[in-house]
Motif scaffolding. Sequence first.
Motif, PDB file in Angstrom:
ATOM      1  N   TRP A  37       0.817  -1.211   0.000  1.00 38.15           N
ATOM      2  CA  TRP A  37       0.000   0.000   0.000  1.00 38.15           C
ATOM      3  C   TRP A  37       0.853   1.265   0.000  1.00 38.15           C
ATOM      4  N   MET A  38       1.998   1.203   0.670  1.00 42.84           N
ATOM      5  CA  MET A  38       2.813   2.402   0.827  1.00 42.84           C
ATOM      6  C   MET A  38       3.785   2.627  -0.326  1.00 42.84           C
ATOM      7  N   HIS A  39       4.331   1.549  -0.882  1.00 40.95           N
ATOM      8  CA  HIS A  39       5.374   1.732  -1.902  1.00 40.95           C
ATOM      9  C   HIS A  39       4.796   2.449  -3.116  1.00 40.95           C
ATOM     10  N   ASP A  40       5.463   3.464  -3.501  1.00 36.00           N
ATOM     11  CA  ASP A  40       5.086   4.291  -4.654  1.00 36.00           C
ATOM     12  C   ASP A  40       3.853   5.168  -4.399  1.00 36.00           C
ATOM     13  N   ALA A  41       3.383   5.193  -3.160  1.00 33.75           N
ATOM     14  CA  ALA A  41       2.260   6.083  -2.845  1.00 33.75           C
ATOM     15  C   ALA A  41       2.756   7.522  -2.850  1.00 33.75           C
ATOM     16  N   THR A  42       1.841   8.431  -3.098  1.00 36.54           N
ATOM     17  CA  THR A  42       2.168   9.853  -3.060  1.00 36.54           C
ATOM     18  C   THR A  42       1.472  10.464  -1.851  1.00 36.54           C
ATOM     19  N   VAL A  43       2.238  11.153  -1.025  1.00 37.72           N
ATOM     20  CA  VAL A  43       1.668  11.815   0.140  1.00 37.72           C
ATOM     21  C   VAL A  43       2.054  13.277   0.103  1.00 37.72           C
ATOM     22  N   ALA A  44       1.254  14.097   0.785  1.00 38.82           N
ATOM     23  CA  ALA A  44       1.537  15.532   0.836  1.00 38.82           C
ATOM     24  C   ALA A  44       2.167  15.862   2.181  1.00 38.82           C
ATOM     25  N   VAL A  45       3.382  16.385   2.155  1.00 39.78           N
ATOM     26  CA  VAL A  45       4.076  16.790   3.372  1.00 39.78           C
ATOM     27  C   VAL A  45       4.294  18.289   3.277  1.00 39.78           C
ATOM     28  N   ASP A  46       3.619  19.050   4.161  1.00 40.34           N
ATOM     29  CA  ASP A  46       3.714  20.503   4.102  1.00 40.34           C
ATOM     30  C   ASP A  46       3.410  21.014   2.695  1.00 40.34           C
ATOM     31  N   SER A  47       2.333  20.527   2.126  1.00 45.80           N
ATOM     32  CA  SER A  47       1.864  20.950   0.803  1.00 45.80           C
ATOM     33  C   SER A  47       2.779  20.530  -0.335  1.00 45.80           C
ATOM     34  N   GLU A  48       3.784  19.709  -0.033  1.00 40.21           N
ATOM     35  CA  GLU A  48       4.687  19.264  -1.091  1.00 40.21           C
ATOM     36  C   GLU A  48       4.463  17.772  -1.318  1.00 40.21           C
ATOM     37  N   GLU A  49       4.262  17.384  -2.574  1.00 42.22           N
ATOM     38  CA  GLU A  49       4.003  15.973  -2.865  1.00 42.22           C
ATOM     39  C   GLU A  49       5.299  15.177  -2.842  1.00 42.22           C
TER      40      GLU A  49
END
Lengths: 144, 129
Positions: A95-107
């Motif tokens: 589920w996590m590998h290659d996922a995109t998350v937003a950290v402080d508005s930065e992908e």
Amino acid sequence: MTTLVFELDPLAAAVVARLEEPTNLNVHVGSVKDADEQAKTISAPLPYVRINAGIGFKPSPRAGGRAGVALRFTIAYVGGTEDQARAVAHAVRGWMHDATVAVDSEERRIRVDESEDTVITVDPTWNRPDGGPLFYGIDDYVAV
Amino acid sequence: MSIDTSEVDRLIVDLYDAPDRIQKSARRTMKRSALEIKKKMRKEFSGHSYAPKVPLSLEFEQLDGRGLAYEIGELDSGGPQWGIAAILAYGTSNNAPVVDHRKALRQEAPVMFHHLGIDAESSVFGGAR
């Protein structure tokens, strides 16, 4: 269901949000609160995952805005049996590998080393309150 | 018409003899690298007040008769802090890892490969170019 141990930094918040999406996974950030330090027992519901900063890496809100910085963290998968811990590890990695998350508005893209399976082993220190064992494995992740 | 195969013949002889020559110098390289990795690992595992004896518990051991395989880590199960190194390196159900136990190998690997390359070249051509 999420159990927050302390205020989340932006990276941990993003990872927790991502982990909460697929299932009612128990997610802890830092140490597990439902633990007896004297008896060395953990009573938190199983299975659970635990997020920590990577070795030597100090999470910082400022890191979210800095291009080119790789944010390192670990995810531990814990179960009452080896199969349970391994199933959680497999599911979370996928589920996590290659996922995109937003950290402080930065992908940022999440990566885990896929060349090896997670090693699941019995915990040498912690047990369940009834004396049952805990099985765990830990993977290194990076958000680039 | 004749074809001079003397150089090819010499190369075949060189490669045939190379394995023994490579192994002799590679053994020295591997042992030296195992020692360096042990020293670097001890440094990585130092500085934990609750595990002062762990660095000294790290050793290296030759695994095969040819001296080309080594195991490096906490080898003595009778040591006073047996198992602590594993906890530092792998964590537990409630503790994150605090030592990167592979860092020493990552640092030494390029050096080891460089010297093994020299060993191989020297064994065929009779000296580093």
